[in-house]
Design a protein around this motif. Structure first.
Motif, short mmCIF file in Angstrom:
data_model
loop_
_atom_site.label_atom_id
_atom_site.label_comp_id
_atom_site.label_asym_id
_atom_site.label_seq_id
_atom_site.Cartn_x
_atom_site.Cartn_y
_atom_site.Cartn_z
N ILE A 88 12.09 -7.71 1.47
CA ILE A 88 12.02 -6.30 2.10
C ILE A 88 13.39 -6.54 2.86
N SER A 95 2.66 -9.74 0.42
CA SER A 95 2.00 -8.45 0.64
C SER A 95 0.31 -8.53 0.32
N THR A 108 -0.99 -0.16 7.75
CA THR A 108 -0.33 -1.62 7.62
C THR A 108 -0.08 -2.76 8.72
N GLN A 139 -3.26 -2.76 4.37
CA GLN A 139 -2.07 -3.59 3.75
C GLN A 139 -1.48 -4.61 4.65
N LEU A 167 10.06 -0.69 5.72
CA LEU A 167 8.54 -0.13 5.50
C LEU A 167 8.26 1.17 5.86
N PHE A 174 5.48 2.12 -0.84
CA PHE A 174 4.62 0.91 -0.52
C PHE A 174 3.15 1.42 -0.20
#
Length: 346
Positions: A88, A95, A108, A139, A167, A174
């Motif tokens: 990333i 992940s 997340t 996540q 992100l 994602f």
């Protein structure tokens, strides 16, 4: 007492002056090691004082110290997970998400491993991240931040912030719920969690982080004269006292990470001394009864209270530093992840 029975007993806690205390399973008083920690210390202290050193003993290299980090641990996840390595914005991450949530937007969590800033890896906390994803329906991104001395400060926190911001900006790609970011880390990873949150809340004003979970975090900017003050030792008192003092007097982590950068008055490093600490989202601090960083963690909790920051302080009796590394063997490690998920969901 078996693992599951001990884990069940940890669901009961003793709240004292705002501190949630998890007693050693089978004990009713402070001051006792858990059976697992006692065995660990017997192995360490059985052949004398390991902190005495020797005149002819060579100083370990950074690589020597890196090679000694981490402990065997096991996955406690109960369900299938989708796991992949993802780069990333130039930063390697791993992940994790529940297989049943494929294609579903999820809250997340970014997790940052410990290792005195110069060591550790995403492998060290792989099972921790699996548990967070499974138990929390999250996540999780396990961030492989750059280590000093090869990559000196501020490489690590800037890399972490880049991951967080990227992100958020690419949340749909994602399958992320963009307004539900949490950060967590253990030891040095806890210190990096504080710095990341400071960058997010104060420096860049992005306000992406909604909650922070700190496992026995390193807290730069705090001086504790006696790290054993007020702690009761019913066993291994002399050895534990030596351990505390040796641990807290070791300056290698900070000198390697920060180099010549002064940090007591640098708010990006000594976040605890920043006047903008009041802008932080809710924080949970989790520490062991016999952790050499316990007193500095308590100073952090006091400062959070003074600044009006919502927080929760959880202490696991019988535990010492890095007990999360023993996930699957120490029931307290699994319970500490469930405590964090409970905090996230409150």
């Amino acid at each position: 007492m078996g693992y599951q029975e001990a884990l069940n007993s940890l669901q009961t806690s003793d709240v004292r002056n705002g501190v949630t205390v998890k007693l050693v399973p089978g004990r009713t008083e402070d001051g006792w090691l858990s059976d697992e920690t006692r065995a660990e210390f017997q192995a360490v202290f059985g052949n004398g004082n390991p902190f005495a050193g020797g005149a002819n003993q060579p100083e370990p290299t950074i690589q020597d110290l890196r090679d000694r980090m981490g402990s065997p641990n096991h996955s406690v996840a109960k369900h299938q997970l989708l796991i992949e390595n993802v780069v990333i914005d130039g930063v390697l991450t791993r992940s994790y998400r529940p297989a049943t949530a494929q294609g579903q937007p999820l809250p997340t969590l970014l997790f940052f491993h410990g290792g005195a800033y110069y060591g550790g890896s995403i492998e060290t906390v792989d099972n921790v991240c699996r548990a967070f994803a499974d138990f929390g329906n999250l996540q999780v991104f396990n961030v492989d931040y750059p280590l000093p001395p090869e990559h000196p400060f501020p490489a690590a926190p800037l890399a972490i912030y880049k991951v967080l911001y990227y992100l958020h900006e690419h949340a749909s790609g994602f399958n992320i719920l963009p307004d539900t970011f949490y950060v967590s880390g253990d030891s040095a990873g806890g210190g990096l969690s504080m710095t990341t949150t400071y960058l997010d809340q104060v420096v860049f004003q992005t306000k992406l982080v909604k909650k922070v979970i700190l496992y026995y975090p390193d807290v730069p900017g705090v001086t504790v004269e006696d790290p054993t003050a007020g702690i009761e030792f019913k066993e291994f008192k002399e050895a534990l006292t030596g351990f505390f003092k040796a641990f807290t007097s070791d300056s290698l982590a900070h000198s390697t990470y920060y180099g010549k950068v002064g940090f007591d008055d640098n708010p990006v490093i000594a976040v605890i001394n920043a006047p903008q600490l009041a802008e932080f989202p809710p924080v949970e601090v989790i520490v062991g009864e016999f952790d050499p960083l316990r007193k500095s963690n308590e100073v952090l909790v006091e400062k959070l209270n003074e600044q009006g920051v919502t927080n929760k302080y959880v202490r696991y009796n019988g535990m010492t530093h890095a007990f999360l590394d023993h996930l699957g063997d120490y029931p307290q490690a699994e319970d500490a992840i469930k405590e964090a998920i409970k905090f996230i969901n409150e």
